[in-house]
Design a protein around this motif. Structure first.
Motif, mmCIF file in Angstrom:
data_model
loop_
_atom_site.group_PDB
_atom_site.id
_atom_site.type_symbol
_atom_site.label_atom_id
_atom_site.label_comp_id
_atom_site.label_asym_id
_atom_site.label_seq_id
_atom_site.Cartn_x
_atom_site.Cartn_y
_atom_site.Cartn_z
ATOM 1 N N ARG A 56 0.811 -1.221 0.000
ATOM 2 C CA ARG A 56 0.000 0.000 0.000
ATOM 3 C C ARG A 56 0.840 1.264 0.000
ATOM 4 O O ARG A 56 0.309 2.362 -0.206
ATOM 5 N N ASN A 57 2.153 1.165 0.220
ATOM 6 C CA ASN A 57 3.004 2.344 0.128
ATOM 7 C C ASN A 57 2.967 2.945 -1.269
ATOM 8 O O ASN A 57 3.290 4.129 -1.458
ATOM 9 N N ALA A 58 2.565 2.133 -2.249
ATOM 10 C CA ALA A 58 2.467 2.637 -3.627
ATOM 11 C C ALA A 58 1.403 3.717 -3.756
ATOM 12 O O ALA A 58 1.417 4.494 -4.716
ATOM 13 N N TYR A 59 0.475 3.777 -2.812
ATOM 14 C CA TYR A 59 -0.575 4.801 -2.847
ATOM 15 C C TYR A 59 -0.069 6.180 -2.432
ATOM 16 O O TYR A 59 -0.735 7.191 -2.683
ATOM 17 N N ASP A 67 -2.942 10.763 4.329
ATOM 18 C CA ASP A 67 -3.993 10.966 3.328
ATOM 19 C C ASP A 67 -4.926 9.749 3.355
ATOM 20 O O ASP A 67 -5.490 9.450 4.399
ATOM 21 N N LYS A 68 -5.066 9.023 2.265
ATOM 22 C CA LYS A 68 -5.971 7.877 2.230
ATOM 23 C C LYS A 68 -5.249 6.534 2.381
ATOM 24 O O LYS A 68 -5.840 5.474 2.174
ATOM 25 N N THR A 69 -3.967 6.600 2.739
ATOM 26 C CA THR A 69 -3.168 5.390 2.904
ATOM 27 C C THR A 69 -2.991 5.089 4.381
ATOM 28 O O THR A 69 -2.509 5.936 5.137
ATOM 29 N N ARG A 70 -3.364 3.886 4.773
ATOM 30 C CA ARG A 70 -3.254 3.490 6.182
ATOM 31 C C ARG A 70 -1.981 2.680 6.365
ATOM 32 O O ARG A 70 -1.815 1.604 5.784
ATOM 33 N N LEU A 71 -1.075 3.196 7.184
ATOM 34 C CA LEU A 71 0.204 2.556 7.459
ATOM 35 C C LEU A 71 0.159 1.886 8.828
ATOM 36 O O LEU A 71 -0.433 2.428 9.768
ATOM 37 N N LEU A 118 3.711 21.223 2.900
ATOM 38 C CA LEU A 118 3.396 19.907 2.348
ATOM 39 C C LEU A 118 1.873 19.717 2.286
ATOM 40 O O LEU A 118 1.167 20.012 3.254
ATOM 41 N N GLU A 119 1.408 19.227 1.167
ATOM 42 C CA GLU A 119 -0.022 18.968 1.004
ATOM 43 C C GLU A 119 -0.307 17.515 1.398
ATOM 44 O O GLU A 119 -0.412 16.623 0.561
ATOM 45 N N VAL A 120 -0.408 17.314 2.696
ATOM 46 C CA VAL A 120 -0.602 15.965 3.215
ATOM 47 C C VAL A 120 -1.346 16.051 4.541
ATOM 48 O O VAL A 120 -1.165 17.001 5.316
ATOM 49 N N GLU A 121 -2.193 15.074 4.770
ATOM 50 C CA GLU A 121 -2.936 15.004 6.028
ATOM 51 C C GLU A 121 -2.528 13.738 6.776
ATOM 52 O O GLU A 121 -2.499 12.645 6.202
ATOM 53 N N SER A 125 4.013 12.118 -3.322
ATOM 54 C CA SER A 125 5.391 12.535 -3.034
ATOM 55 C C SER A 125 5.481 13.208 -1.671
ATOM 56 O O SER A 125 6.444 12.971 -0.918
ATOM 57 N N ASP A 126 4.483 14.027 -1.304
ATOM 58 C CA ASP A 126 4.482 14.637 0.023
ATOM 59 C C ASP A 126 4.195 13.593 1.094
ATOM 60 O O ASP A 126 4.763 13.638 2.191
ATOM 61 N N GLY A 127 3.329 12.629 0.777
ATOM 62 C CA GLY A 127 3.028 11.570 1.728
ATOM 63 C C GLY A 127 4.247 10.745 2.069
ATOM 64 O O GLY A 127 4.441 10.325 3.221
#
Length: 360
Positions: A244-247, A342-346, A299-302, A250-252
């Motif tokens: 899922r890291n592929a999601y 963002d929408k990626t759960r780590l 950075l545009e990341v949540e 670049s800021d993420g």
């Protein structure tokens, strides 16, 4: 062996049905060879390959399965968009090899992956499958009392799907020698065991599968042959490798290592003798500071913390304080967490205590 035109070319034998794989597996019994098994959902990365290398080092033959399991995804999760990269997966797997010393041979031998099991959804779920558990029909496996903590709090149907598909895969990969082997019938099944390999990143999943093998009295593999291999990480920033890291954008990618940094801070607090709450607070402070830094850098990341928790590795119950000291024969503690970028759960974890009680 399947000859489906849709399969990419491969020097490794590919099997898409249980019957075709079992035919190959019976021949392995005749040769008295041990088999290592690595179950995956594809989109292979260095983490998967580290499991393959472990299997190559310890077994005569290594089998990998690639199957995106619908039962592991809730209706709102990313089944449709989960990365599917079979041609690239087979290229990576084909490139893996290991030279080992064979006591019965004069020269070292080179081991490579021996087979890939690529079943269809209908092959693995003859009664059909729905992501909605209330609509599912057929046989399923659930490990009661061990799947609602940690990851199970956020993904309540996940471990039911994992336990079911891995049981099916174990049944498909392992064939009773009595079917075709008179020697096994007359000598109590004298054959090499199946070894299964799972990654530490999914620590609760791996430990739950170990318990499942024990509770269901599985012989191939038995619990001692379910091996948990340390998490593979990005060498530059320590990020736990995941398909899922592929999601990540670049800021993420710039903030993704924050979870590991937070868990490391909590580990230091634990080693200092602080309370469980203080350990969790240390982790939360790291994430809050990184969130503030990301904003200041534009950075545009949540980032949104799902959880950081300390759990007993035997029961998965929450460890409330430091009253149970490590090193006295007690089970290690799992320090784990999940972070949305963002929408990626780590997810990630650190084992506190004697890691050798858990890891291969």
């Amino acid at each position: 062996m399947s000859t489906q035109a849709k399969l990419p070319p491969s020097s490794i034998p590919l099997f898409t049905t249980v019957s075709s794989f079992r035919e190959w597996r019976r021949k392995v019994y005749d040769e008295r060879k041990s088999v290592g098994f690595v179950a995956t959902m594809g989109a292979l990365h260095e983490g998967h390959l580290s499991l393959v290398r472990k299997s190559l080092a310890e077994n005569d033959l290594t089998v990998m399965s690639i199957f995106v399991n619908p039962a592991q995804f809730a209706p709102h999760e990313d089944l449709a968009t989960y990365p599917r990269t079979l041609p690239g997966d087979l290229e990576l797997l084909t490139a893996e090899s290991m030279m080992v010393v064979n006591p019965s041979a004069s020269e070292p031998i080179t081991r490579k992956a021996s087979a890939v099991f690529l079943p269809t959804v209908s092959e693995m779920y003859p009664s059909g499958i729905s992501q909605d558990t209330s609509a599912q029909k057929g046989a399923f496996v659930e490990v009661k009392g061990y799947g609602h903590q940690m990851e199970g709090q956020s993904r309540p149907t996940f471990f039911r799907g994992v336990a079911t598909i891995v049981t099916k895969l174990f049944n498909a990969i392992e064939v009773s020698g009595a079917l075709s082997d008179p020697f096994s019938r007359s000598h109590g099944g004298a054959r090499q065991p199946t070894n299964a390999y799972f990654g530490q990143k999914d620590i609760q999943q791996a430990l739950l599968l170990r318990r499942m093998c024990k509770d269901l009295l599985l012989s191939h593999p038995d619990p001692s042959h379910v091996h948990i291999v340390p998490t593979a990480r990005d060498p530059t920033n320590g990020l736990a490798l995941s398909s899922r890291n592929a999601y990540l954008t670049s800021d993420g990618k710039k903030v993704a290592p924050t979870l590991k940094e937070a868990l490391t801070a909590a580990e230091s607090a634990w080693n200092e003798g602080l309370t469980k709450r203080e350990c969790v607070l240390r982790a939360e402070q790291v994430i809050d500071a990184k969130r503030t830094q990301a904003r200041s850098e534009g950075l545009e990341v949540e980032m949104r913390l799902d959880y950081v928790q300390l759990n007993d590795s035997g029961t998965f119950e929450v460890v409330e304080d430091q009253s149970r000291r490590l090193g006295d024969g007690s089970d290690p503690v799992i320090l784990s967490g999940a972070l949305w970028v963002d929408k990626t759960r780590l997810i990630d974890n650190i084992i506190l205590g004697d890691q050798s009680r858990i890891l291969a």
